[in-house]
Design an enzyme around this catalytic site. Structure first.
Site, PDB file in Angstrom:
ATOM      1  CG  HIS A 126     -61.881  48.195  -2.897  1.00 23.26           C
ATOM      2  ND1 HIS A 126     -61.050  49.040  -3.596  1.00 23.26           N
ATOM      3  CD2 HIS A 126     -61.818  47.012  -3.538  1.00 23.26           C
ATOM      4  CE1 HIS A 126     -60.525  48.401  -4.623  1.00 23.26           C
ATOM      5  NE2 HIS A 126     -60.974  47.157  -4.605  1.00 23.26           N
ATOM      6  CG  ASP A 156     -59.864  52.069  -2.669  1.00 26.15           C
ATOM      7  OD1 ASP A 156     -60.211  51.432  -1.655  1.00 26.15           O
ATOM      8  OD2 ASP A 156     -59.804  51.563  -3.804  1.00 26.15           O
ATOM      9  CB  SER A 227     -58.331  45.744  -5.925  1.00 21.89           C
ATOM     10  OG  SER A 227     -59.279  46.005  -6.921  1.00 21.89           O
TER      11      SER A 227
END
Length: 486
Positions: A126, A156, A227
């Site tokens: 993402h 992911d 992230s």
């Protein structure tokens, strides 16, 4: 009378406390209380040079200097009525005007870490999803344009490559050695603040928040920008990729999730080899087995994956899997909970023949299935219009049920051999969740093909005892337990 002066009282109190501590606290606990908090400085020096900042850009069409769509509409209005546009200079003919150019606009900020010394970097899918350009900044402030080797949205995980060599790569740790309560550390770029270090403990393992990943849960502070960064154990090894947080505000609230590194490496190997990830599938819809259902059908423990539905023409249908089966083992591995099944099947190479154990009507059965490659989810079939109801049976009134036989058209529409249709549900049936339109396929571990079969099973069943029922609703099949008199 003893004179308890202050020094004497202090010596007496110290001796009493020492004796009490020795008597009431085990040696191990006493030693544990003397432990100091971990020092992360050496870990930061060791792993910090391998953590990178990732910026993504996207191209947008620049607006004209005269403004946006509203200004253009206003210009058209004045032009149509021959009125000069106020405070706007005369424009050059359209063919002579410079055309708007694409502009690189910042899209997002994330983190990543160097997987190999030749510039392969791992991050979250993402973070790079939808980006037209990816910029990687190393801790020494060097910047590189990165090429996306592949991204897998299901896990992911993404892998990018920069043109560099001799880079400090991370050490990959063994997730199986990771223990709940163990100290871990994260390095990343929360809110764009590069090389930020946070620490905490592993709160839980095998946390189910996705179809294909058992996440590592921690209380390490993770915020937007973290992230894709590494989760690091006290040995300086990367054990996970920080991926998600639980939040009602958008910021950290004490719970964060990391992708286990063993899963991430398997995905990255495929992405680097082919740019995509292939996963196995057998074509079933699954659900969890409840304690009540497990006890009532003779399974004992609530383990396995309950088959709610089987896709037509799928590997599962060809192998003989039926709705209502419970898969307890697959490819030699025990299915403790339903989410174990897609992970195990997904990790098997398509075309492989695998064995599975299913629990069906009170006994276990071994089946062989050939794994297919996963595909996009199929849309849910539309429910057909209701047909005229046949006369209902009253044999199930003790459980609050009214049922009727299925027509041939209803059987064909549902793709089943037989069953009975629920026309009304009250008392125990309503409490168990049954409702009009459900199709009962099995009662008390006995397959029901007709109303006669249904009546025969109920005639033998003790009406004061629970009754397990396998029923279908739309495209889904599941168990419930009817308990009269509750």
């Amino acid at each position: 009378m003893i004179n308890w002066n202050f020094p004497l009282r202090r010596m007496w109190l110290a001796s009493v406390l020492a004796v009490s501590a020795a008597a009431f606290f085990p040696a191990g606990l006493a030693q544990a209380q003397t432990r100091t908090l971990p020092d992360f400085t050496d870990l930061v020096d060791q792993v910090g040079p391998s953590v990178v900042n990732i910026r993504t850009l996207e191209k947008v069409v620049a607006r004209s200097q005269q403004g946006g769509q509203g200004d253009e509409e206003m210009q058209e209005f004045f032009k149509r009525f021959g009125i000069p546009m106020p405070n706007v200079p005369r424009q050059a003919p359209r063919q002579n005007r410079p055309q708007p150019q694409d502009e690189d606009q910042p899209r997002g900020v994330g983190s990543g870490f160097i997987l190999t010394s030749d510039g392969v970097i791992m991050t979250n899918a993402h973070v790079v999803d939808g980006a037209d350009e990816v910029i990687v900044t190393l801790p020494d402030k060097r910047e590189f344009k990165a090429k996306i080797l592949g991204a897998d949205k299901r896990s992911d995980v993404a892998v990018v490559k920069i043109d560099a060599s001799g880079l400090p790569a991370v050490k990959v740790g063994d997730v199986n050695r990771l223990r709940v309560g163990e100290w871990v550390m994260a390095i990343g770029s929360p809110f764009g603040l590069e090389n930020t270090v946070t620490a905490g403990i592993v709160s839980a393992k095998q946390r189910d928040t996705g179809d294909f990943l058992p996440f590592i849960q921690t209380d390490v502070a993770i915020n937007p920008g973290n992230s894709g960064g590494p989760l690091i154990n006290m040995r300086g090894e990367v054990v996970g990729i920080n991926s998600q947080i639980y939040s009602r505000s958008g910021g950290f609230m004490g719970i964060s999730f990391a992708i286990p590194m063993d899963e991430a490496v398997r995905v990255s190997d495929q992405l680097r080899a082919s740019g995509r990830v292939t996963r196995g599938r057998i074509g079933v819809q699954i659900g969890q087995v409840s304690k009540d259902v497990a006890e009532s059908i003779g399974l004992g423990k609530p383990i396995g994956a309950l088959i709610l539905g089987v896709e037509k023409g799928s590997p599962a249908e060809k192998a003989g899997v039926e709705a209502g089966d419970i898969i307890t083992r697959f490819d030699g591995k025990t299915i403790e909970k339903s989410t174990d099944l897609p992970r195990i099947v997904g990790g098997i190479k398509p075309g492989t023949r695998s064995s599975m154990t299913v629990f069906r009507r009170g006994g276990s059965k071994e089946l062989q299935v050939v794994i297919a490659e996963i595909e996009a989810d199929k849309p849910v079939a539309k429910v057909s219009p209701k047909e005229e109801k046949p006369s209902a049976s009253t044999s199930a009134q003790a459980f609050g049920l009214a049922v009727s036989p299925l027509t041939d058209a209803q059987k064909k529409e549902a793709g089943i051999r037989g069953g009975v249709r629920v026309e009304g549900a009250a008392d125990a049936a309503a409490r168990a969740g049954l409702r009009e339109g459900d199709i009962i396929l099995q009662v008390a571990n006995v397959e029901v093909l007709s109303l006669k079969d249904f009546d025969a099973v109920l005639a033998k069943h003790d009406k004061t005892k629970p009754l397990n029922v396998l029923f279908r609703r739309g495209d889904w099949t599941q168990y419930t337990v009817l308990r009269p008199g509750r």
